[in-house]
Structure formats: structure tokens, C-alpha cells
Design an enzyme around this catalytic site. Structure first.
Site: not given
Ligand SMILES: Cc1cc2nc3c(=O)[nH]c(=O)nc-3n(C[C@H](O)[C@H](O)[C@H](O)COP(=O)(O)O)c2cc1C
Length: 463
Positions: A263, A332, A401
Site C-alpha cells: 500500500n 489484511d 472496529k
């Protein structure tokens, strides 16, 4: 930037924070730099030039020429310097710098120097927020080789609270150490999470690798880090005797020896966190994935590449940590199988099967819970803060979360707004605390975000 051997000209203008420049001078000397000083007349009202002359072992350049002035000090001093630091910079000299006025030693040196310049403003909050100062600082930010440091919020010498404090000398030193050797200054932080992309390094290495990487995978790129020094021993700092473990940067999940999923995280938020925690006396240990930003000296950095490596490195450092801040942008998912050889280009459709990576944050909170249970509630208090990057339904997603993660707080950030995002200095963020309503996102700067987390950790550790 390695400070040892550097020649630093310290410009001191007339604000209440002048005494802190003496401390800065000493810290720079301790790092091996040679320091010379120039002062405005107003600065000499706060601290006598004799103090600076004695500390620097060199005559101070003054307008009045009181301490051995020489005819061409306004040229000699800046030409001699590798770096010109103006600490503190008053509203007045900032205005002069911006407008090209050079009628005192500090502004004259600013105009005549050819080396990089770093300015640390310090003033009352109303002055700092005045349109003139804002405009002048903006002008200076646009000057080549000129960096304006943050003025953190807090209690000011005048008793008011707000922005305009001088950045702490230790934090300035830590910041200077993040400059690269060419003198380019790395901003302290922006945001640190991002969307997934497939990357291909330009020059794959043939060095064998381990720990979840295919044979022939390239070695992790070096995390830039300045020379290690002992953590600060200043017992008056609030973090003295405490340790924080930070995760930083991004992870790279191998597809084959030369390709990976990753990323856009630059690691700059983690650098801001490391600087702020370190400047406040914490021992700082970072587990860093690949990243561009450099950490200040004094911060211990362990390099990892994949999410699984980061997981293992963090879990093995948990016991001794008083606070754990999960700032890294961890992938992830990873490819189910990383090919041993480079996947050939057949121009036909390629399907990548992805499997979930371990959830480092949840495993940390679970480990804390089991330690607490084992010790019958006697376990050392440990604060755990996660990060959540959300693009929509901020409140619901963050609350959910936080609940699932078991963390004490989540730093909710939203880098998708037009004025905040990757590589920018400002970010929309909110600290979502367990058991409290989700506060609205507010625009802030890199150091604000780091200080929000620092203050939360200190509050919890001292409760
Ligand atoms: C006690 C006191 C504290 C001051 N503190 C500051 C300050 O922190 N920042 C600032 O910009 N000006 C401050 N000032 C105002 C400056 O001293 C004043 O603008 C002066 O002209 C600055 O001169 P110089 O920029 O040439 O050093 C203070 C003044 C006084 C009397």
C-alpha cells in the site's frame, strides 16, 4: 542527518522561549555539532549574549557588536554554516524573513545564508493565529531549502492555552536527525494507511530470504534510521521509565520473488509518533515495515517485511511495553502461495488467491487479557491503541472496529478528503475511546495526531 561534525548557526530572536535555545545548543553539541550564535537585540534582553558565547565558545554575532563583532560576520557566519536554525523565531523576524528585511543579525543571516534553514516559531496563540503571521509562515514554507517546524499546542508562558509553543529542543534535535544527508527535510508525518496495490521493485535482488517469503525474494529495504543513542534520562519528562512499542510503515506480501502486494503508507505518521514519544522521555521501540521516512536517533528500529513477520516481532516485544501503538498499514490479505520463481508473462488471465493475515492488534489485546487473567488482575497496566482508516460511515465502522479489537482507543483517520491524504501534512482524525461516544473528525496536523495519542497513553498510564 548525522549531526556529528555539522556546523550549525543558531539564530536567536526575542521571545520568552530564548532560554530553551541554550538547551538546544547543548543538545546539538552533545551530538557532536559545532554551534555559533547570532542574536537580535530583543533576544539579548531575555538571555545575555555572554551565556551563548560561553556555551558556544565563540563570540556571538550581535547588532551592537558587544561581543567581539567582526566586520563581515553577517557573511562569514552563514557561509560557515551547514545549517541555519532560528530558535525561537518571533513573529517579528518571521515577518522580516518573509518580506526581505535584513536589519538585524538574525534576519541578515537568513538573507545571506546559502545553506538549508529551519525555523521554529514561538509566540502567543493570538499572534500565531493572526493573519499576518499565518501569511508570513506560508510564504516561508514556499522558500527553497526552508522548513518551518510545528508550534505545538499547549500551555503558553503567558498562561494562555493554544498553538504557538516552541517545539521542545529534544524534539527539534530528533527532527533534524530525520533530515537526509543532502539536507532535504522530511516532514514529520502525514497519514499512514492506504489502498492496496501490486508493486514490482525495479531491481530485484537474488539474496535468499526467509519468514514467509519465497526463495530469491528481495531483502527488505533498509529503514532509514539515525545513529542509536541511549533513551533520554531526563526524569522530569512524563514518559521517563516507560516504553512504547510502535508499528510503522507498510507490509509487503510476496506474490513471487519480484512482485508483492502493498500500500502507499510512507511511515511518516509513525515517525511523528516516535519523535513525540521520544521527546517526552519514553523508550521507543519500532517494528517497521518498508517505508521512506527516517526515524530520529535514539529510537530502536527492527525491520520486517510481511505482516506475519511484523506479527511475530510485535508479539515478542509485548511483555515489556507500557504502551503499544499500531500505526502500520498492515496488509489484511496475502497471496495464498508465493511463487518460488518469477511468474511468467503469458498475457492470459491470472487469478491470485488471497488469504487473511494475522490480526496483530487483536492478538495483542488477547495476549494482554490472558496476562491479566494469569496474574489475577495484577498485570502491569498496558495501553493499546489501534488505527482505523475509514472512508464512509465513520462512527459506525470505528465503534465496531474498536469493540472487536479490544483496544483502549482507535485513531480514526480519513485521508480521502480533498485537503488531507497521502503525503500531505494535514489529516482528518479523531481518537475514539472505549466507552465514549465517537467524537467528530477534526482537521489537524501530523504532530497534533501524535500528541493526541501521547496524551491519551500518559493519561491511562498515570490513572
Ligand atoms: C516578556 C515578553 C515576551 C515576549 N515573547 C514573545 C514571543 O514568545 N514571541 C514573539 O514573537 N514575540 C514575543 N515578544 C515580543 C517581542 O519581544 C518583540 O516583538 C520584539 O520586537 C521582537 O524582536 P526580534 O524579533 O528582533 O527579536 C515578547 C515580548 C515580551 C516583553
Amino acid at each position: 542527518m548525522e549531526l556529528a561534525g555539522k556546523k550549525i548557526l543558531l539564530g536567536v530572536s526575542g521571545g520568552i522561549a530564548v532560554y530553551k535555545s541554550c538547551e538546544l545548543l547543548r543538545l546539538l553539541q552533545k551530538k557532536g555539532a559545532t554551534v555559533r550564535v547570532c542574536m537580535t537585540d530583543a533576544a539579548t534582553e531575555f538571555v545575555a549574549p555572554l551565556t551563548f558565547a560561553s556555551l558556544s565558545k565563540c563570540p556571538v554575532y550581535l547588532k551592537s557588536g558587544a561581543v567581539e563583532a567582526r566586520p563581515f560576520q553577517h557573511i562569514d557566519f552563514p557561509r560557515w554554516a551547514d545549517l541555519y536554525l532560528v530558535v525561537p523565531a518571533t513573529a517579528n523576524v518571521i515577518g522580516k524573513f518573509a518580506c526581505g528585511i535584513a536589519d538585524d543579525p538574525v534576519s541578515l543571516c537568513f538573507m545571506s545564508c546559502t545553506c538549508p534553514r529551519v525555523i521554529a516559531p514561538a509566540m502567543n496563540v493570538a499572534m500565531y493565529n493572526s493573519p499576518a503571521v499565518k501569511r508570513n509562515l506560508e510564504i516561508l514554507r514556499g522558500f527553497e531549502d526552508t522548513v518551518v517546524l510545528e508550534s505545538p499546542a499547549g500551555e503558553l508562558a503567558c498562561g494562555e492555552v493554544g498553538r504557538g509553543r516552541l517545539m521542545e529542543p529534544a524534539e527539534i534535535v530528533a527532527y533534524l536527525e530525520t533530515r537526509d544527508n543532502e539536507g532535504e527535510c522530511l516532514p514529520l508525518a502525514t497519514v499512514s494507511a492506504g489502498c492496496t496495490k501490486v508493486g514490482e521493485p525495479a531491481e530485484p535482488s537474488a539474496t535468499p530470504s526467509s519468514g514467509g517469503h519465497p526463495r530469491n525474494a528481495p531483502e527488505p529495504p533498509a529503514v532509514p534510521v539515525a545513529a542509536d543513542v541511549a533513551p533520554t534520562q531526563d526524569a522530569t519528562l512524563p514518559g521517563h521509565g516507560k516504553k512504547v512499542v510502535l508499528t510503522a510503515g507498510r507490509t509487503e506480501e510476496a506474490i513471487d520473488p519480484v512482485r508483492y502486494i502493498s500500500n502507499r503508507s510512507s511511515g511518516k505518521t509513525a515517525v511523528a509518533l516516535a519523535s513525540v514519544f521520544y521527546a517526552n522521555g519514553f523508550e521507543v521501540e519500532v517494528v517497521a515495515g518498508p517505508m521512506e521516512a527516517a526515524f530520529p536517533g535514539g529510537v530502536k528500529v527492527t525491520r520486517v517485511q510481511s505482516a506475519r513477520e511484523m506479527h511475530d516481532a510485535v508479539m515478542s516485544r509485548l511483555e515489556s511495553a507500557d504502551a503499544v501503538v499500531h500505526c502500520a498499514a498492515v496488509a489484511d490479505y496475502r497471496p495464498a502461495h508465493a511463487a518460488d520463481e518469477k511468474i511468467k508473462d503469458s498475457r492470459s488471465q491470472l487469478v491470485l488467491e488471497l488469504v487473511p493475515n494475522p490480526n496483530i492488534l487483536r492478538d495483542c489485546t488477547a495476549a494482554r487479557a490472558s496476562r491479566t487473567a494469569d496474574a489475577a488482575g495484577d498485570a502491569r497496566r498496558q495501553v493499546i491503541v489501534g488505527f482505523a482508516l475509514e472512508t464512509d460511515h465513520f462512527e459506525e465502522h470505528a465503534a465496531e472496529k474498536l469493540e472487536k479489537s479490544g483496544a483502549d482507543a482507535l485513531l480514526l483517520n480519513a485521508p480521502v478528503a480533498s485537503d488531507s491524504g497521502f503525503g500531505r501534512d494535514s489529516v482528518r482524525f479523531a481518537l475514539v475511546e472505549k466507552g465514549k461516544p465517537v467524537p467528530p473528525l477534526a482537521m489537524g496536523e501530523k504532530v497534533d495526531l501524535a500528541e493526541t495519542i501521547l496524551n491519551f497513553c500518559l493519561e491511562r498510564l498515570n490513572a
